[in-house]
Design a protein around this motif. Structure first.
Motif, mmCIF file in Angstrom:
data_model
loop_
_atom_site.group_PDB
_atom_site.id
_atom_site.type_symbol
_atom_site.label_atom_id
_atom_site.label_comp_id
_atom_site.label_asym_id
_atom_site.label_seq_id
_atom_site.Cartn_x
_atom_site.Cartn_y
_atom_site.Cartn_z
ATOM 1 N N TYR A 51 0.826 -1.202 0.000
ATOM 2 C CA TYR A 51 0.000 0.000 0.000
ATOM 3 C C TYR A 51 0.867 1.262 0.000
ATOM 4 O O TYR A 51 0.537 2.250 -0.667
ATOM 5 N N GLU A 52 1.968 1.254 0.738
ATOM 6 C CA GLU A 52 2.826 2.430 0.761
ATOM 7 C C GLU A 52 3.426 2.695 -0.610
ATOM 8 O O GLU A 52 3.594 3.857 -1.025
ATOM 9 N N GLU A 53 3.732 1.637 -1.353
ATOM 10 C CA GLU A 53 4.252 1.803 -2.702
ATOM 11 C C GLU A 53 3.186 2.369 -3.633
ATOM 12 O O GLU A 53 3.479 3.205 -4.495
ATOM 13 N N LEU A 54 1.957 1.925 -3.463
ATOM 14 C CA LEU A 54 0.862 2.481 -4.255
ATOM 15 C C LEU A 54 0.691 3.971 -3.959
ATOM 16 O O LEU A 54 0.466 4.782 -4.864
ATOM 17 N N LEU A 55 0.799 4.333 -2.699
ATOM 18 C CA LEU A 55 0.688 5.748 -2.332
ATOM 19 C C LEU A 55 1.821 6.560 -2.946
ATOM 20 O O LEU A 55 1.614 7.690 -3.420
ATOM 21 N N ASP A 56 3.018 5.997 -2.952
ATOM 22 C CA ASP A 56 4.141 6.707 -3.571
ATOM 23 C C ASP A 56 3.900 6.914 -5.060
ATOM 24 O O ASP A 56 4.211 7.986 -5.608
ATOM 25 N N LEU A 57 3.350 5.911 -5.731
ATOM 26 C CA LEU A 57 3.048 6.050 -7.152
ATOM 27 C C LEU A 57 1.986 7.119 -7.390
ATOM 28 O O LEU A 57 2.064 7.884 -8.359
ATOM 29 N N MET A 58 1.001 7.172 -6.509
ATOM 30 C CA MET A 58 -0.034 8.196 -6.636
ATOM 31 C C MET A 58 0.559 9.590 -6.464
ATOM 32 O O MET A 58 0.201 10.540 -7.182
ATOM 33 N N GLY A 59 1.489 9.726 -5.515
ATOM 34 C CA GLY A 59 2.141 11.019 -5.331
ATOM 35 C C GLY A 59 2.963 11.417 -6.540
ATOM 36 O O GLY A 59 2.951 12.581 -6.962
ATOM 37 N N ARG A 286 8.199 -2.219 -10.629
ATOM 38 C CA ARG A 286 8.442 -2.680 -9.260
ATOM 39 C C ARG A 286 9.931 -2.800 -8.923
ATOM 40 O O ARG A 286 10.354 -2.369 -7.838
ATOM 41 N N PRO A 287 10.771 -3.361 -9.807
ATOM 42 C CA PRO A 287 12.196 -3.439 -9.453
ATOM 43 C C PRO A 287 12.812 -2.070 -9.159
ATOM 44 O O PRO A 287 13.573 -1.914 -8.203
ATOM 45 N N ALA A 288 12.502 -1.083 -9.995
ATOM 46 C CA ALA A 288 13.038 0.261 -9.757
ATOM 47 C C ALA A 288 12.460 0.865 -8.491
ATOM 48 O O ALA A 288 13.164 1.519 -7.707
ATOM 49 N N LEU A 289 11.171 0.647 -8.270
ATOM 50 C CA LEU A 289 10.504 1.217 -7.106
ATOM 51 C C LEU A 289 11.107 0.697 -5.810
ATOM 52 O O LEU A 289 11.237 1.445 -4.828
ATOM 53 N N ARG A 290 11.511 -0.581 -5.822
ATOM 54 C CA ARG A 290 12.026 -1.199 -4.598
ATOM 55 C C ARG A 290 13.553 -1.141 -4.482
ATOM 56 O O ARG A 290 14.104 -1.523 -3.456
ATOM 57 N N HIS A 291 14.212 -0.665 -5.507
ATOM 58 C CA HIS A 291 15.670 -0.602 -5.473
ATOM 59 C C HIS A 291 16.102 0.586 -4.612
ATOM 60 O O HIS A 291 15.680 1.717 -4.862
ATOM 61 N N PRO A 292 16.952 0.354 -3.612
ATOM 62 C CA PRO A 292 17.316 1.457 -2.702
ATOM 63 C C PRO A 292 18.034 2.610 -3.383
ATOM 64 O O PRO A 292 18.004 3.746 -2.887
ATOM 65 N N GLY A 293 18.666 2.340 -4.520
ATOM 66 C CA GLY A 293 19.380 3.400 -5.205
ATOM 67 C C GLY A 293 18.629 4.025 -6.365
ATOM 68 O O GLY A 293 19.154 4.939 -7.017
ATOM 69 N N ALA A 298 13.642 6.927 -10.871
ATOM 70 C CA ALA A 298 13.796 5.937 -11.944
ATOM 71 C C ALA A 298 12.449 5.553 -12.528
ATOM 72 O O ALA A 298 12.318 5.342 -13.741
ATOM 73 N N VAL A 299 11.444 5.447 -11.670
ATOM 74 C CA VAL A 299 10.099 5.151 -12.158
ATOM 75 C C VAL A 299 9.630 6.245 -13.112
ATOM 76 O O VAL A 299 9.058 5.962 -14.174
ATOM 77 N N GLU A 300 9.888 7.487 -12.765
ATOM 78 C CA GLU A 300 9.502 8.588 -13.657
ATOM 79 C C GLU A 300 10.201 8.472 -15.004
ATOM 80 O O GLU A 300 9.586 8.687 -16.060
#
Length: 336
Positions: A51-59, A286-293, A298-300
């Motif tokens: 859910y937190e990742e979904l919220l980040d995508l919405m932002g 998802r890989p970019a979203l979860r990658h710490p660096g 990167a998603v953008e």
């Protein structure tokens, strides 16, 4: 000097993106004929966006000029704590237009909370008004629950749109009933032409074309065409019904496509970006979203690169061979 505003999302054909369909789950409690929901493969808990990742995508989406986010599934309420997530989204993004697509079977208990969270429009998928036919189409005897969901949303003051996939041999005898419902209730009844999706067998004879629906509807009710409202009706051509509280709508992805004005992106519950409903070319976020660096920057970049190759769905339809689907991915996995 003030920072320059972030450029809005647009594709190589000049189509600006203002609308995101965001799936929260690939699971559903129905097994609709056209949705190909009987897949053996489901996303694992790890593979579903948190859910937190979904919220980040919405932002991120809001920051890139997207003003409308529609939460979809599968069935959104099939995911645990979905209503809590939606309320968190509203608190975090008070200016974002939040909308919901649901099959309505689990909806009624949450109607007041949805309204309080500022969800003023709910799309409910309902292909038939006959309980026995509903069970045949969906695999579940839950028609009364859907009607309760519709009534609860209307009582809570929300705008309700009923989406029916128009299929010959399934619901083409039910137009009088749907028009009667739109006379009785302030709902939009929108028929969507049956699309060759999901890799399942599809035949042109199954398509109940919008022009045929309109011709029949004109013999049953006085109809007045309404100007298109991209924010409200999207691709639907809407008609006022004489003496009715509701309206009739027709969505024509096959007979009169609206690709030139496409303003949407889709992100699945597994973090896969689809720039066109009819294309199986996808981009893994998802890989970019979860990658710490990497993360959201990167998603953008992926979003902008993907939009350079956003296809025209009508061109893909034209290349489809008779009897073949135009996308091999089921609607339940895509998010509608």
């Amino acid at each position: 000097m003030p920072e320059a505003p972030t450029p809005r999302l647009a594709d190589d054909k000049g189509r600006q993106v203002s609308y995101l369909r965001l799936s929260v789950t690939d699971r559903c409690n129905l097994r609709c004929l056209y949705c190909d929901n009987q897949m053996s493969h489901r996303l694992t808990h790890h593979d579903v966006l948190r859910y937190e990742e979904l919220l980040d995508l919405m932002g991120l989406a809001q920051g890139l000029g997207i003003g409308k986010v529609r939460l979809t599934g599968g069935e959104p309420f099939a995911r645990r704590d979905f209503m809590d997530f939606l309320e968190r989204a509203r608190a975090r993004f008070p200016d974002l237009s939040l909308r919901l697509t649901t099959n309505g079977t689990l909806l009624a208990p949450f109607a007041q909370r949805l309204a309080a969270a500022g969800v003023d429009r709910v799309n409910i998928s309902l292909d038939t008004l006959d309980a026995a036919n509903f069970a045949r189409v969906t695999g579940q005897d839950l028609y009364p629950q859907v009607r309760q969901g519709i009534e609860a949303c209307l009582a809570a003051g929300m705008r309700v749109k009923i989406n029916a996939v128009a299929m010959r041999g399934v619901n083409d005898a039910e137009l009088p009933g749907f028009l009667a419902l739109a006379r009785e209730l302030p709902v939009d009844i929108r028929f969507i032409e049956f699309m060759p999706m999901g890799g399942a067998e599809w035949h042109a004879r199954q398509v109940w074309k919008a022009e045929d629906i309109l011709a029949e509807a004109k013999g049953l009710a006085g109809l007045t065409p309404l100007p298109r409202d991209a924010d409200d009706a999207g691709p639907a051509q809407m008609f006022a019904i004489e003496g009715g509280k509701g309206r009739l709508g027709l969505i024509t992805p096959l007979s009169n496509h609206f690709c030139a004005s496409c303003n949407r992106l889709r992100i699945t519950s597994g973090g896969v970006l689809r720039t066109c409903l009819f294309s199986d070319r996808v981009y893994r976020l998802r890989p970019a979203l979860r990658h710490p660096g990497l993360g959201l920057p990167a998603v953008e970049r992926i979003l902008r690169l993907a939009l350079r190759k956003k296809p025209v769905g009508a061109d893909l339809l034209a290349l489809r061979q008779a009897g073949q689907g135009v996308s091999a991915t089921s609607m339940s996995s895509i998010g509608g």
